[in-house]
Write a protein that holds these residues in place. Structure first.
Motif, short mmCIF file in Angstrom:
data_model
loop_
_atom_site.label_atom_id
_atom_site.label_comp_id
_atom_site.label_asym_id
_atom_site.label_seq_id
_atom_site.Cartn_x
_atom_site.Cartn_y
_atom_site.Cartn_z
N PHE A 1 42.48 41.44 31.24
CA PHE A 1 41.22 42.14 31.32
C PHE A 1 41.30 43.77 30.86
N LYS A 2 40.34 44.13 30.15
CA LYS A 2 40.27 45.55 29.41
C LYS A 2 40.30 46.73 30.36
N ASP A 3 39.79 46.36 31.66
CA ASP A 3 39.88 47.62 32.74
C ASP A 3 40.45 46.96 34.10
N ASP A 4 40.21 48.01 35.08
CA ASP A 4 40.82 47.43 36.41
C ASP A 4 39.63 46.94 37.39
N PHE A 5 38.55 46.34 36.83
CA PHE A 5 37.53 46.04 37.59
C PHE A 5 37.97 44.87 38.65
N ASP A 6 38.68 43.99 38.09
CA ASP A 6 38.92 42.88 39.22
C ASP A 6 39.85 43.55 40.04
N ARG B 1 30.30 40.61 46.87
CA ARG B 1 29.43 40.70 45.75
C ARG B 1 28.76 41.86 45.83
N GLN B 2 28.37 42.35 47.06
CA GLN B 2 27.53 43.67 46.93
C GLN B 2 28.62 44.87 46.17
N TYR B 3 29.72 44.54 46.98
CA TYR B 3 30.58 45.71 46.63
C TYR B 3 31.01 45.74 44.94
N ALA B 4 30.96 44.53 44.43
CA ALA B 4 31.06 44.40 43.21
C ALA B 4 29.87 44.89 42.26
N LYS C 1 34.01 31.88 39.44
CA LYS C 1 35.31 31.93 38.49
C LYS C 1 36.20 32.96 38.97
N PHE C 2 35.57 34.00 39.70
CA PHE C 2 36.61 35.04 40.34
C PHE C 2 37.41 34.26 41.11
N GLN C 3 36.86 33.59 42.31
CA GLN C 3 37.75 32.69 43.42
C GLN C 3 38.87 31.95 42.70
N LYS C 4 38.23 31.15 41.68
CA LYS C 4 39.29 30.34 41.03
C LYS C 4 40.43 31.07 40.21
N ARG C 5 40.18 32.21 39.97
CA ARG C 5 40.95 32.96 38.97
C ARG C 5 42.13 33.56 39.93
N LEU D 1 40.07 43.02 44.37
CA LEU D 1 41.08 42.64 45.29
C LEU D 1 41.65 43.58 46.16
N GLU D 2 41.66 44.80 45.81
CA GLU D 2 42.16 45.84 46.55
C GLU D 2 41.15 46.13 47.56
N PHE D 3 40.03 46.08 47.54
CA PHE D 3 38.87 45.97 48.58
C PHE D 3 38.88 44.97 49.55
#
Length: 424
Positions: A65-70, A93-96, A116-120, A74-76
């Motif tokens: 990933f190009k940024d720290d979005f994920d 999803r609301q936080y995202a 996909k996020f869950q699987k990733r 995960l930190e949340f």
């Protein structure tokens, strides 16, 4: 050569084989991939090793990933769980979405992104249980450093722990595997309950369990081979099937008389449940030692796995009995009503007697009381339970439990417990 997509785990195994001296050409044949693919996998060693710590090893693509979005999401999740806050699909999803308003204007929090996020990142969904998050770990640490060494300085066979647990002996899971075409009919929750008082010492020896029911003289007790079960077990009753000061005093009095005969003086470790707070002068051979409030999940051996093991072993016997009823084509509602208290108590006694001393000692060790040379995996204590569940899954389309539902069942036992001093 047909196209093969290797998982991260398989890629790491390929790198390990390469490090052990296997040539690239042989690796290409072994993993059925092109030689250039082998070289590319080897060149991404560091990325793969880093990815395995945060992603599912079953993934086949290594996304960078190009940024720290994920990472922020995960930190949340981690921070929320550390504060005891359950996080579900909607909350994440609301936080995202809120986070995307600041960093990713074109982001859409769709169902596909969430899957996909869950699987990733190997995100699981399950029930949060237990009270360990409410424990002040500084108190636990100080207790283990300052108190336990003094406590275990005496003869280890004279250090006991006792605790009560509420037990719904007809409890059965409501979830089931089923085919789409089969009608799904559940079972009403059966609230037949007893309380069991258990006690073990530091060497793994067990006292006979003390049962508390609602009926003073259950009719089914006299039906056991024409003999009265009351004469063979420790049993008492009250209207709620709860532990009280009077019943605890009665149990301790009988134990104290045995200690007088044996000329022994013991230390009894227990929680601060109100029924446990008796006059110490009535039992000069029993020294009461109360655990700090809200620490039993870390400091009480019976809560450290022994009660859990007892319930699992009971469920093994219950499921084997249900198997015999399923093959006779009886309706489950009918034969569950036929499960009487005497049969449940006999199963509980058998389950209690089958728990090995090494397992009990390991629970004392887990709570910080002492270390033993022989260690034991408590999860593997009940292989018979797993086998029984597998057999039931092959037999019945009705309410069939999976092995994963065991923890949910035990949670049901514990959540409805009004007995423990920290819950009352």
């Amino acid at each position: 050569m047909p196209r093969v997509n290797l998982t991260i785990n398989e890629k790491l195994k390929l790198i390990s084989d390469f490090d052990s001296g296997i040539p690239r050409l042989d690796l290409s044949k072994k993993y059925r991939v092109d030689r250039t693919t082998v070289c590319r996998i080897i060149s991404k060693r560091e990325e793969l090793e880093m990815a395995i710590s945060i992603k599912s090893p079953k993934l086949k693509r290594l996304n960078v990933f190009k940024d720290d979005f994920d990472e922020k999401i995960l930190e949340f999740i981690s921070k929320s769980l550390s504060q005891g806050i359950p996080v579900n699909n909607c909350l994440i999803r609301q936080y995202a979405s809120n986070l995307a308003d600041e960093t990713r204007k074109d982001f859409k929090c769709s169902n596909g992104w969430w899957e996909k996020f869950q699987k990733r990142y190997d995100i699981k969904y399950g029930k949060l249980s237990g009270e360990s998050n409410a424990v002040d770990m500084e108190i636990v640490k100080n207790y283990r450093i300052d108190v336990i060494p003094k406590l275990i300085a005496t003869d280890k066979q004279l250090i006991f722990n006792c605790d009560e647990t509420s037990f719904f002996y007809k409890c059965y899971p409501s979830n089931s595997y089923y085919k789409g075409s089969i009608k799904k009919h559940g079972l009403r929750f059966l609230k037949d309950r007893i309380t069991i008082l258990l006690s073990v010492n530091l060497l793994g020896n067990k006292l006979e369990p003390f049962f508390i029911g609602k009926s003073a003289n259950p009719r089914c007790f006299s039906e056991q081979n024409g003999n009265n079960l009351l004469s063979k077990i420790e049993y008492a009753s009250n209207s709620n099937a709860w532990m009280t000061k009077e019943l605890f005093h009665r149990w301790l009095t009988k134990w104290h008389k045995n200690l007088e005969v044996e000329r022994k003086q013991i230390i009894l470790v227990m929680d601060n449940f109100s029924a446990h707070k008796l006059d110490q002068d009535d039992f000069p051979l029993i020294k009461f030692h109360f655990l700090p409030p809200n620490t039993t999940s870390h400091l009480q051996p019976l809560d450290g796995g022994i009660i859990n093991c007892l319930k699992k072993r009971y469920l093994t016997r219950l499921f084997n009995w249900i198997l015999s009823k399923i093959t006779s084509n009886e309706d489950i509602t009918t034969f569950m009503k036929d499960l009487k208290l005497n049969k449940a108590i006999i199963w509980l006694i058998e389950a209690w007697q089958s728990i090995p001393e090494t397992m009990i000692r390991n629970c004392w060790t887990h709570c910080g009381y002492m270390n033993f040379d022989s260690q034991m995996d408590l999860v593997n204590e009940d292989d018979n339970f797993e086998e029984t569940c597998a057999r039931m899954n092959n037999l019945s389309p009705l309410i069939v439990p999976s092995s994963e539902q065991l923890n949910d069942m035990i949670d049901a036992f514990n959540e409805t417990t009004i007995i423990s001093g920290e819950h009352q």
